[in-house]
Structure formats: C-alpha cells, structure tokens
Write an enzyme that holds these catalytic residues in place. Structure first.
Site, PDB file in Angstrom:
ATOM      1  N   SER A 142       0.809  -1.212   0.000  1.00  0.00           N
ATOM      2  CA  SER A 142       0.000   0.000   0.000  1.00  0.00           C
ATOM      3  C   SER A 142       0.849   1.273   0.000  1.00  0.00           C
ATOM      4  CB  SER A 142      -0.910   0.023   1.233  1.00  0.00           C
ATOM      5  OG  SER A 142      -1.736  -1.106   1.272  1.00  0.00           O
ATOM      6  N   HIS A 144      -1.991  -2.834  -6.374  1.00  0.00           N
ATOM      7  CA  HIS A 144      -2.529  -2.421  -5.076  1.00  0.00           C
ATOM      8  C   HIS A 144      -4.034  -2.588  -5.074  1.00  0.00           C
ATOM      9  CE1 HIS A 144      -3.451   0.981  -2.025  1.00  0.00           C
ATOM     10  NE2 HIS A 144      -3.434  -0.199  -1.433  1.00  0.00           N
TER      11      HIS A 144
END
Length: 721
Positions: free
Chosen positions: A430, A451
């Site tokens: 992240s 992601h």
C-alpha cells in the site's frame, strides 16, 4: 452470434423517398421487413440511426407488401444505448421519444430481435416494439441513473406497464443489466431464441404473428400496473429506500416520481412528465460530474505501456499470504475463472487462509448471490502449499504479506528463485517503495505493483503501480489482468502511498488540524457525509482499525519533516487500545459489538486535554468551512501528484478517489470538483490558509500555473507518455 446480414434468406431491397442511411438498412424477406441497425462499434443511437429507424417504420406502414417488421442489430449488439459522441452537443431531430412513439404506433406488428446489449435507449426502442425476442447472452438494462439521468424515451412509462412498478424501479434505480433469462421471467421479453441466429428466429416469430393474425400490441396498453395497491406500495418503498441509499443524488427520486406518474396518469401525460424530469436531470450539475466519471473510467485504462506492448498470457495465479487481503484477492481471481495457488508459512496458516476464502463464498451463498455448485467450482480451483516451489509454473504471483519492507524483500528473493522466466511478480503493498522491492530480484523488469483495496473481491479499484525498471508488456499485462477481474484500473507512479493513500494521508492530516483547532470528530464526519462521502474520516479510521494508521505513522516518524505540524490525538486513542470497531471503541463507542458508533464523551474530553496541552484555543467551524479545508488540501496534493507524474492525468486521481475512497461520484472526483469551483477560487483558499501554516498549505505550482494561464485540470486530461 451469427451476423444478421449473413443469415437473411432471399431478401429483397426496399426503399423509401429518403432511402437507406448507411447506419440503418432495410430488406424485405417475403412480407416481413427487416430493419437492420449497423452503426459500429456498438450500434449507438446516433442521429443517423434515429432518422433511419423513423424513415424505415414509415416506409413499412406505407407499403402494402409489408405485413410485419423485425428490428435487429448488425454485429455484436442490438443497440447499446446513446451515442457518447453526442454528449454535450445540442440534440438533433428526430429525438428518440418521437422515434419510439412512431414505432409503437406502427400499424404492422413490430418485433425487436435482441442479441448482445439492449441498453438505455436501445431497450426503450425494444419496449416501443410490440413483441420482443432475446438471444441467450443478451443483456437488457436502463442504466441512465449512472449518468445522472432517467430513461427519457418512454422507459419510465412503458417498463412499469410491462413488468410492474417494483421490478421496473429496481432495474432503473440500480442501472444494472438483466440477462435474457431474467428478462423473460420479468416479462421484459416474450420469448427466448432457440438458436444463435437471432434474425432467423425474429423472422419466424414475425411470420407466426402474421399467420395467427395477432396484430399490433402497444406496450402502453400492458397491465403491469393493474394491482394499484401493490404498485403504490412498491413506489413508496422505493422512495424511502432511495432517499436513504441515494442521499444527495438528483435523478433517482425523479425516476420514482416518473413511475408514480405511470400509475396515476394517462400514458401521454406520463410521457410529458418524464420529458420534463429528464430535462431537469440534463441541466443538473450532477450530470456533468457523472458524465466526467463515465469518460474518466474509460480513459484511465489508456496508458502508454498498454498501447506499446502486448500483454503476457495469464492462465494461472499464485498468491503469497492468506490473510484478509490475500483471501480477498484469491476470491477476485477465482471469480474470474483462473486457478489460484495460495502460499502460507505453515499448514495452520494455510488452513486459515483457505477458511478465509471459503467464508467469503459461504456469505455469497447465504445472500443468494451464487449457488452451492458455483462455490464448489471456485474452491476446486484453489490449491495451497507451504512451499514456494508450488509457484514454479504460474504466470503471475501476487504477494500479499505483512506491510514490512524486510518481509516483502525476503518473499521476492524466494519468488526470484522459483518463478519461471517471464512470470509477472506483483506486490500488493500500500505504501512501500516498489523499486526497492524489485531490487531484491534479478529480474526487476518483471516486478510491478498491484494495489488492491479491501475487501479485494468487492472494491473495484486496482492501482497499477509502475516502478522504474518494469517492462512495458508487464504493465500491459497488469491492465489486461485488471480488466479480466472486472476492476477499474489506474496507473500510478512509485511514491509513499502512490495516488490514493498519499491523498488519504493529506485528507486525514487536514481533518486532524480541524480536530485540534476546535471541530469535533462527529461534526467533521457529518460534514463530509453531507458532502457525499458514505463515511466521514473518523468513521473510516474506526472501520479500518486505528492501529493500522498508527503503525504507518510510527514507520514514517524518523523521516517526518520536523517543521510539519503533527497532531497526536489519534495516537492517544491508540495508546489506550481504542482501535475502533474491533475493540468496541475508537473515536466512537460501539456498544455490544454495534457496527454504527455513537459519540464518546471520553474521546471529547481527551481531545480537549490535548488542545490544552498544545496551547490551542479552540474555535468553531461551519460545515462549509470543514468541507472547504479538506477538499482544498486534497486538490492541492493531487495537483502535486499530477505535476510529479505519479498520476498521468487529473482524471486518474478522480477515478482513484471515486472507486477506492468513496468520493461522491456525482461530483466527478476532486479534480473535476475543483474545476467546477474554479481553480482561481481554490488558489484563493490556499492563499488564505497559507497564512496559518505556510508549509502544509503551500499552493501547488501546477495550480498557480494553470490559474495564471486561465486553464483548469481538464486541459491536462490527455494520455501522456
């Protein structure tokens, strides 16, 4: 699907004074006139199609040799909806409502032979026909609500008369597509095609109607609203649910109003009201935001690498890490029909990972979303191992382990050892530096960021994070993979937090400044919900877990700019173990495991103590001031992200925040919202706030530049290499 023109038996051309347009042709098959729509790529309802349909119906009515009419689409679709090339332009006659009315008024039976997409105006054309037959694989829907509109060519009047108020409202308010089988069950179509040749089937249906002298059957005369009490109950239920679920949206309640008119007014009066409401929606600022969102989602997938390289084939996927995120990714991949090999450190962890996946499917079965067989088929595609060697032959590996650089580099060292040449190696990090992660391998050209957002099987956004040394075909593969998973993909560059989490950090920082300066977390949350977010920032922290942000703040502490103001209120909560919903309290109290929090006087006291400790004299803020500060902070940082090339274009920021962070879609994303406000006004706010804190509120050079030359963010929404 057989190409309609190829299956036409013994056709004869028919002409009228106007002749065929290139988009609509007509041929006579015995005594049945086939009107074929041929407007690639999707048979959109452009002006030539509308004109051609009108002229063809009038020609059929005037020709004694024509006993019936079949309307069919050439290529892969019936009619996929409005022509997006006409968006924002003055409408040209004939308008679609008049075309639909003329089809319904035909003195010869009209059959709509539907294959592929019959969406929006395309379905309204089919509803204006007297009879409908659909091929397997057809999808029918009225998705206008997604563009801030309502069906404006009789859809709100004909649909409930045909299938009842409840079903019609559900279809229009959701904007979803119904399958051919569902359409038959609802009564939206009369029969299903027995073969793939929709033209042959449509002709047979028309000839049957002629032979049995069934004649015309105007949809306006259908009796789906015959049970007035049930219809009223459905309308009132939809009104209440819409007022709650679609808070702030303009068009959904207009749809309910139009359907009520179908129940209470004669057809022509209902049509007139529908048109007035349609024009009101057309003039709404929300439509501009929703149309921008529509185009932005299409453009976001257009990236330089995807156009310059061919994707690598992906037939199997490995996932390292079976926690909540890894399990969610596994479900998303399994749902796409791909086999998954899940890797965990030991058998116990592997068992928990498999159980995570199974729980997701059990929930879907319990909700009726899938049946037991679909669950069994998906679970059969899931394999597991505690050895990296099991990944030796997969085409793509996605790492989803703990957010720690040392742990991730260790994983990628192993992947480099076992993965076959040409396999794509992806990290779900992240925040962390993917260039550094790629450096742990001997093949940085194969390493990319994927992601996902939690829950990964539900959230639509996928940030494709592009490190410096990745190969173009790996980027193209990532976008193709996202498409296969039905994700909305956005290209992001490497930085702390990429696009979305970098903006989230600024958003929360601006909220924390307001919190310390005098606003309560509850006022801030309410102000942002009123703006259109489904949850306020402190509700989101409690939902995700305050300890997650706390860990990230501690990780960044050594590199934090000492000049930057740092608010410690959230840290004080975490030090007490108040992490949010999972601990029963965070910024809110969650009595007895409640999912909706209530105000906590102890939190308010803690905040007041922190203000005193920091020597802050609290002041009041209006809700409008809260929104202004939070949105100005986000827009300013987003401008820096575009300027640095982390986002290719402003629209990529818009798509990221709409699909990953709940930014209200009808506002089009933060960059579109800033353009709506006027960048000069945004800059004026920044200059005003800059006097309080010159570091945090320093205007982005990009905003200053655009204002100086009288431009806005929309001028930058072109694909850049």
């Amino acid at each position: 699907m057989t190409h309609p023109a190829a299956s036409a038996p013994s056709p004869s051309p028919i002409s009228s004074a106007g002749g065929d347009s290139h988009a609509v042709t007509r041929t006579l098959h015995g005594d049945v006139l086939v009107i074929a729509i041929d407007n690639p790529p999707v048979n959109a309802l452009g002006v030539e199609v509308r004109r051609g349909l009108l002229e063809a119906i009038e020609a059929a009515d005037a020709d004694a040799a024509v006993a019936a009419v079949v309307i069919v689409g050439v290529g892969r679709n019936f009619i996929a909806g409005a022509d997006i090339r006409e968006f924002g332009k003055p409408p040209q006659p004939p308008h679609l409502p008049a075309v639909c009315d003329r089809i319904e008024a035909s003195t010869k039976p009209v059959v709509a032979a539907i294959h592929g997409a019959a969406l929006g105006g395309g379905l309204e054309v089919a509803l204006a026909a007297h009879y409908r037959i659909a091929a397997a694989g057809a999808k029918l829907g009225l998705p206008e609500v997604k563009l801030g509109l309502l069906p404006g060519a009789g859809g709100t009047q004909r649909t409930p008369r045909l299938i009842g108020a409840r079903a019609a409202l559900e279809l229009m308010l959701s904007g979803r597509h119904a399958s051919a089988n569902e359409a038959l069950t609802l009564g939206l179509v009369d029969r299903l095609s027995k073969t793939d040749d929709i033209l042959i089937e449509g002709l047979a249906y028309a000839r049957e109607l002629v032979a049995t002298r069934q004649g015309t059957r105007p949809t306006r005369a259908a009796n789906g609203l015959a049970d007035e009490a049930a219809s009223r109950a459905a309308i009132e239920a939809a009104r209440k649910e819409t007022a709650t679920r679609s808070r702030g949206l303009f068009s959904p309640l207009k749809i309910v109003e139009a359907v009520q008119a179908a129940l209470e007014r004669p057809f022509d009066e209902g049509l007139a009201l529908e048109r007035r409401l349609f024009l009101e929606c057309l003039d709404s600022p929300q439509r501009a935001g929703l149309v921008h969102a529509f185009f932005a989602e299409r453009e976001a997938a257009k990236v330089p690498e995807a156009s310059a390289a061919r994707p690598r084939p992906i037939a199997s996927v490995g996932i390292v890490g079976g926690g909540t995120m890894g399990a969610g990714i596994a479900v998303a991949v399994l749902d796409a029909g791909l086999p998954v090999t899940l890797i965990e450190r030991d058998e116990a962890a592997l068992g928990r990972g498999r159980a995570h996946v199974e729980r997701v499917y059990d929930g879907l079965v319990a909700k009726g979303r899938i049946d037991a067989k679909a669950k069994a088929d998906a679970m059969a595609r899931l394999a597991g191992s505690t050895s990296y060697e099991a990944l030796a032959n997969v085409d793509l590996v996605i790492e989803a382990v703990f957010e720690d650089m040392a742990v991730k580099k260790a994983v990628f060292t192993e992947l480099d050892r076992v993965a076959r040449p040409g396999a794509v190696l992806a990290t779900n990090t992240s925040y962390l530096d993917i260039d550094e992660i790629a450096g742990a391998t001997s093949r940085p050209a194969d390493v990319i960021g994927l992601h996902f957002f939690s829950p990964a099987n539900v959230m639509k956004l996928l940030e494709v994070v592009v490190p410096a040394r990745v190969a173009a075909d790996v980027v193209a593969t990532a976008f193709e993979f996202a498409k296969r998973l039905s994700k909305v993909s956005v290209r992001a560059g490497v930085c702390d937090g990429f696009i979305g989490n970098r903006l989230l950090a600024v958003y929360r920082t601006a909220a924390d400044y307001l919190l310390e300066d005098g606003a309560s977390p509850y006022q801030i949350d309410e102000a942002m919900r009123a703006f259109g977010y489904p949850m306020g920032p402190y509700q989101v922290i409690d939902l995700a877990g305050g300890d997650i942000g706390w860990a990230a703040r501690k990780r960044r502490a050594p590199t934090r700019d000492p000049r930057l103001r740092y608010v410690e209120i959230a840290d004080r909560l975490c030090e007490r173990g108040w992490f949010g919903q999972k601990t029963g309290r965070g910024f809110y109290l969650y009595p007895e495991g409640a999912r909706t929090g209530v105000r906590d006087p102890e939190v308010e006291a803690l905040i007041e103590d922190e203000r005193k400790r920091r020597g802050v004299t609290p002041r009041s803020f209006t809700d409008e001031e809260i929104v202004e500060r939070l949105m100005t902070a986000v827009v300013n940082e987003a401008a820096n992200i575009v300027r640095e090339g982390i986002a290719l274009r402003p629209l990529d920021v818009d798509v990221t925040l709409m699909h990953g962070y709940g930014f209200p879609r009808y506002r089009g994303g933060p960059m579109k919202y800033a353009d709506t406000l006027g960048l000069a006004n945004v800059l004026a706010s920044l200059r005003r706030f800059e006097k309080e804190d010159p570091l945090f509120w320093k205007p982005s050079p990009l905003i200053v530049e655009l204002v100086d030359r009288g431009a806005d963010f929309s001028s930058l929404n072109t694909t850049r290499g």
